[in-house]
Design a protein around this motif. Sequence first.
Motif, PDB file in Angstrom:
ATOM      1  N   UNK A   1       0.792  -1.222   0.000  1.00  0.00           N
ATOM      2  CA  UNK A   1       0.000   0.000   0.000  1.00  0.00           C
ATOM      3  C   UNK A   1       0.831   1.282   0.000  1.00  0.00           C
ATOM      4  N   UNK A   2       2.110   1.164   0.303  1.00  0.00           N
ATOM      5  CA  UNK A   2       2.953   2.338   0.456  1.00  0.00           C
ATOM      6  C   UNK A   2       2.962   2.773   1.910  1.00  0.00           C
ATOM      7  N   UNK A   3       3.760   3.755   2.208  1.00  0.00           N
ATOM      8  CA  UNK A   3       3.816   4.268   3.565  1.00  0.00           C
ATOM      9  C   UNK A   3       5.239   4.380   4.068  1.00  0.00           C
ATOM     10  N   UNK A   4       5.360   4.873   5.287  1.00  0.00           N
ATOM     11  CA  UNK A   4       6.665   5.074   5.893  1.00  0.00           C
ATOM     12  C   UNK A   4       6.596   4.683   7.361  1.00  0.00           C
ATOM     13  N   UNK A   5       7.642   4.015   7.839  1.00  0.00           N
ATOM     14  CA  UNK A   5       7.750   3.643   9.251  1.00  0.00           C
ATOM     15  C   UNK A   5       8.095   4.871  10.078  1.00  0.00           C
ATOM     16  N   UNK A   6       7.542   4.944  11.281  1.00  0.00           N
ATOM     17  CA  UNK A   6       7.851   6.016  12.220  1.00  0.00           C
ATOM     18  C   UNK A   6       8.012   5.427  13.616  1.00  0.00           C
ATOM     19  N   UNK A   7       8.916   6.008  14.380  1.00  0.00           N
ATOM     20  CA  UNK A   7       9.104   5.597  15.777  1.00  0.00           C
ATOM     21  C   UNK A   7       9.606   6.791  16.567  1.00  0.00           C
TER      22      UNK A   7
END
Length: 116
Positions: free
Chosen positions: A39-45
């Motif tokens: 789906x796409x997207x970006x990891x964040x923490x």
Amino acid sequence: MTEHSDMGAATDGGLLATDLGPRLFGVGCYVGETIRLGLGGVWEADDADPESELNVRLRLPDGSVIWPVQRVAKRFQNGPEDSVVAYAVFLGLDVPTHAEPHAGTTKRGWGFLRRR
């Protein structure tokens, strides 16, 4: 997950019987990365969060945020009612209803993990 846990308890001798936290984290990352690739997207923490491994999130292209590691932990705790497959389908990922083992898969009970 069904073969290796039962409502919050690891099955004796199963893949979750040892190193439960790191294994659930790994499965959660696998689920999240599968969703991200589809789906796409970006990891964040948040590095300041002492529970950042559990709270790592995936921001999808439409701006919505999901927490795949938390979802896997809930699946472990609550059983099939918190299905990871239903989660992915709800998000719009095309998930086969029944997957046959692929050539080169391990026989350790997690046939969806392919060797590369």
